[in-house]
Design a protein around this motif. Structure first.
Motif, mmCIF file in Angstrom:
data_model
loop_
_atom_site.group_PDB
_atom_site.id
_atom_site.type_symbol
_atom_site.label_atom_id
_atom_site.label_comp_id
_atom_site.label_asym_id
_atom_site.label_seq_id
_atom_site.Cartn_x
_atom_site.Cartn_y
_atom_site.Cartn_z
ATOM 1 N N LEU A 7 0.858 -1.177 0.000
ATOM 2 C CA LEU A 7 0.000 0.000 0.000
ATOM 3 C C LEU A 7 0.900 1.235 0.000
ATOM 4 C CD1 LEU A 7 -3.066 0.474 0.143
ATOM 5 C CD2 LEU A 7 -2.850 0.620 2.620
ATOM 6 N N LEU A 8 0.909 1.941 -1.114
ATOM 7 C CA LEU A 8 1.760 3.122 -1.268
ATOM 8 C C LEU A 8 0.904 4.372 -1.073
ATOM 9 C CD1 LEU A 8 4.367 4.587 -2.084
ATOM 10 C CD2 LEU A 8 3.754 4.157 -4.481
ATOM 11 N N LEU A 9 1.195 5.132 -0.022
ATOM 12 C CA LEU A 9 0.398 6.316 0.314
ATOM 13 C C LEU A 9 0.960 7.543 -0.389
ATOM 14 C CD1 LEU A 9 -0.120 5.737 4.151
ATOM 15 C CD2 LEU A 9 -1.418 4.812 2.217
ATOM 16 N N ALA A 10 0.104 8.208 -1.189
ATOM 17 C CA ALA A 10 0.548 9.373 -1.964
ATOM 18 C C ALA A 10 -0.578 10.387 -2.095
ATOM 19 C CB ALA A 10 1.020 8.914 -3.340
ATOM 20 N N ALA A 11 -1.347 10.548 -1.029
ATOM 21 C CA ALA A 11 -2.547 11.377 -1.111
ATOM 22 C C ALA A 11 -2.393 12.772 -0.519
ATOM 23 C CB ALA A 11 -3.716 10.668 -0.410
ATOM 24 N N GLY A 12 -1.348 13.008 0.253
ATOM 25 C CA GLY A 12 -1.220 14.268 0.983
ATOM 26 C C GLY A 12 -0.922 15.469 0.109
ATOM 27 N N SER A 13 -1.077 16.648 0.702
ATOM 28 C CA SER A 13 -0.886 17.901 -0.040
ATOM 29 C C SER A 13 0.521 18.469 0.104
ATOM 30 C CB SER A 13 -1.889 18.949 0.445
ATOM 31 O OG SER A 13 -1.653 19.259 1.811
ATOM 32 N N SER A 14 1.394 17.773 0.830
ATOM 33 C CA SER A 14 2.783 18.237 1.036
ATOM 34 C C SER A 14 2.806 19.650 1.615
ATOM 35 C CB SER A 14 3.566 18.197 -0.285
ATOM 36 O OG SER A 14 3.429 16.977 -0.935
ATOM 37 N N SER A 15 2.037 19.865 2.678
ATOM 38 C CA SER A 15 1.885 21.214 3.244
ATOM 39 C C SER A 15 3.204 21.789 3.751
ATOM 40 C CB SER A 15 0.850 21.191 4.372
ATOM 41 O OG SER A 15 1.211 20.245 5.363
ATOM 42 N N ARG A 16 4.079 20.956 4.281
ATOM 43 C CA ARG A 16 5.370 21.458 4.785
ATOM 44 C C ARG A 16 6.260 21.937 3.648
ATOM 45 N NH1 ARG A 16 8.294 17.377 8.721
ATOM 46 N NH2 ARG A 16 9.827 19.058 8.645
ATOM 47 N N LEU A 17 6.187 21.246 2.525
ATOM 48 C CA LEU A 17 7.020 21.608 1.386
ATOM 49 C C LEU A 17 6.417 22.753 0.589
ATOM 50 C CD1 LEU A 17 9.554 20.941 -0.272
ATOM 51 C CD2 LEU A 17 8.172 19.284 -1.562
ATOM 52 N N GLY A 18 5.094 22.803 0.528
ATOM 53 C CA GLY A 18 4.433 23.877 -0.204
ATOM 54 C C GLY A 18 4.195 23.584 -1.674
ATOM 55 N N ARG A 19 4.560 22.391 -2.123
ATOM 56 C CA ARG A 19 4.288 21.933 -3.489
ATOM 57 C C ARG A 19 4.248 20.414 -3.462
ATOM 58 N NH1 ARG A 19 9.895 21.841 -6.495
ATOM 59 N NH2 ARG A 19 11.367 22.239 -4.797
ATOM 60 N N PRO A 20 3.599 19.789 -4.431
ATOM 61 C CA PRO A 20 3.398 18.336 -4.349
ATOM 62 C C PRO A 20 4.689 17.538 -4.448
ATOM 63 C CG PRO A 20 2.523 19.210 -6.410
ATOM 64 C CD PRO A 20 2.919 20.382 -5.573
ATOM 65 N N LYS A 21 5.081 16.913 -3.355
ATOM 66 C CA LYS A 21 6.315 16.130 -3.352
ATOM 67 C C LYS A 21 6.200 14.919 -4.281
ATOM 68 C CE LYS A 21 6.017 15.189 1.129
ATOM 69 N NZ LYS A 21 6.347 14.629 2.471
ATOM 70 N N GLN A 22 4.971 14.422 -4.469
ATOM 71 C CA GLN A 22 4.777 13.261 -5.335
ATOM 72 C C GLN A 22 5.343 13.501 -6.735
ATOM 73 O OE1 GLN A 22 2.425 14.885 -3.557
ATOM 74 N NE2 GLN A 22 0.653 13.579 -3.103
ATOM 75 N N LEU A 23 5.298 14.767 -7.179
ATOM 76 C CA LEU A 23 5.659 15.091 -8.556
ATOM 77 C C LEU A 23 7.065 15.666 -8.696
ATOM 78 C CD1 LEU A 23 2.229 16.620 -9.614
ATOM 79 C CD2 LEU A 23 3.047 14.278 -9.948
ATOM 80 N N LEU A 24 7.831 15.667 -7.624
ATOM 81 C CA LEU A 24 9.217 16.123 -7.713
ATOM 82 C C LEU A 24 9.982 15.237 -8.686
ATOM 83 C CD1 LEU A 24 10.046 16.754 -3.943
ATOM 84 C CD2 LEU A 24 9.747 18.493 -5.719
ATOM 85 N N ARG A 25 10.822 15.835 -9.491
ATOM 86 C CA ARG A 25 11.609 15.062 -10.443
ATOM 87 C C ARG A 25 12.643 14.218 -9.704
ATOM 88 N NH1 ARG A 25 8.803 14.270 -14.434
ATOM 89 N NH2 ARG A 25 10.670 13.467 -15.476
ATOM 90 N N TYR A 26 12.735 12.955 -10.086
ATOM 91 C CA TYR A 26 13.722 12.065 -9.474
ATOM 92 C C TYR A 26 14.116 10.997 -10.484
ATOM 93 C CZ TYR A 26 16.074 9.065 -6.110
ATOM 94 O OH TYR A 26 17.012 8.319 -5.437
ATOM 95 N N ARG A 27 15.392 10.884 -10.728
ATOM 96 C CA ARG A 27 15.928 9.955 -11.711
ATOM 97 C C ARG A 27 15.218 10.160 -13.048
ATOM 98 N NH1 ARG A 27 17.387 4.539 -8.118
ATOM 99 N NH2 ARG A 27 18.906 5.625 -6.792
ATOM 100 N N ASP A 28 14.583 9.124 -13.583
ATOM 101 C CA ASP A 28 13.986 9.270 -14.912
ATOM 102 C C ASP A 28 12.494 9.569 -14.857
ATOM 103 O OD1 ASP A 28 13.270 6.838 -13.892
ATOM 104 O OD2 ASP A 28 13.556 5.707 -15.746
ATOM 105 N N GLY A 29 12.015 10.036 -13.708
ATOM 106 C CA GLY A 29 10.592 10.318 -13.585
ATOM 107 C C GLY A 29 10.305 11.198 -12.391
ATOM 108 N N THR A 30 9.371 10.768 -11.569
ATOM 109 C CA THR A 30 8.992 11.517 -10.383
ATOM 110 C C THR A 30 9.247 10.677 -9.138
ATOM 111 O OG1 THR A 30 6.724 10.660 -10.437
ATOM 112 C CG2 THR A 30 7.154 12.729 -11.649
ATOM 113 N N LEU A 31 9.193 11.327 -8.002
ATOM 114 C CA LEU A 31 9.346 10.621 -6.728
ATOM 115 C C LEU A 31 8.279 9.545 -6.590
ATOM 116 C CD1 LEU A 31 11.398 11.042 -4.447
ATOM 117 C CD2 LEU A 31 9.713 12.480 -3.296
ATOM 118 N N LEU A 32 7.056 9.864 -6.997
ATOM 119 C CA LEU A 32 5.949 8.910 -6.899
ATOM 120 C C LEU A 32 6.179 7.698 -7.802
ATOM 121 C CD1 LEU A 32 3.158 7.977 -6.043
ATOM 122 C CD2 LEU A 32 2.168 9.562 -7.707
ATOM 123 N N ARG A 33 6.562 7.946 -9.022
ATOM 124 C CA ARG A 33 6.780 6.825 -9.940
ATOM 125 C C ARG A 33 7.925 5.935 -9.447
ATOM 126 N NH1 ARG A 33 4.932 5.780 -15.081
ATOM 127 N NH2 ARG A 33 6.155 4.232 -16.232
#
Length: 197
Positions: A7-33
């Motif tokens: 179960l991969l949890l990716a529903a939050g609004s990333s309030s501490r960061l101020g932008r969606p951490k799920q969509l941060l670029r990482y390697r060849d895609g996003t943190l979520l991917r």
């Protein structure tokens, strides 16, 4: 190895960061991917991704992966609701355990997820958490055997599964060394560290 859902949890609004951490670029895609690909690479069972804030963009980031995506309409009420939503896809008849993991721990590997599964059968534990350093704090990823599924489906609020863990005797709780669990992405400083990985 028993059938274990992830179960991969990716529903939050990333309030501490101020932008969606799920969509941060990482390697060849996003943190979520990356987190979803890690879960798939563990080859333990189905991967269920719980989405909420920024759902359309997150769905797009996961296109083409053999996963199940579910939407938590109450994502703003806390992690507990995301766990309960995802657990609707996990059945005792099909799975011996579930691993709850987060999308913002990029150092977690498939090998670490598999280590959580091996531990309960070696030590008789019904809950197994990641451990870094000398702490005895329950850190994700965390494995719960099937006896806890019903309670996980009833969770609410921001406390996540900690309420269930606090109710269990110490001998039911196991730990797997996982120093990589110490790094998660919550602040711009963490983003800078992520970019150097």
């Amino acid at each position: 190895m028993p059938a274990t859902a992830i179960l991969l949890l990716a529903a939050g609004s990333s309030s501490r960061l101020g932008r969606p951490k799920q969509l941060l670029r990482y390697r060849d895609g996003t943190l979520l991917r990356h987190a979803a690909q890690t879960a798939l690479a563990a080859a333990l069972g189905p991967v269920i991704v719980v989405l909420g804030s920024g759902e359309p963009e997150c769905r797009e980031a996961l296109l083409g992966l053999p996963i199940t995506m579910v939407l938590n309409l109450q994502w703003d009420e806390g992690m507990g609701t995301s766990i309960a939503t995802g657990m609707q896809c996990v059945r005792e008849a099909e799975h011996d355990a579930v691993i709850i993991t987060l999308c913002d721990q990029p150092a977690i590997t498939a090998c670490m997820l598999r280590a959580l599964v091996r531990h309960p059968h070696d030590a008789g534990c019904s809950i197994v958490a990641s451990r870094h350093g000398d702490n005895r704090i329950v850190d994700p990823p965390v494995l719960f055997t099937a006896q806890h599924f019903a309670q996980l489906r009833l969770l609410k609020g921001h406390d996540g599964a900690k309420a269930i863990i606090r109710q269990r005797p110490a001998e039911e709780l196991g730990f797997v060394p996982c120093p990589e669990a110490a790094f998660d992405v919550d602040t711009e400083q963490d983003v800078a560290a992520l970019n150097h990985r």
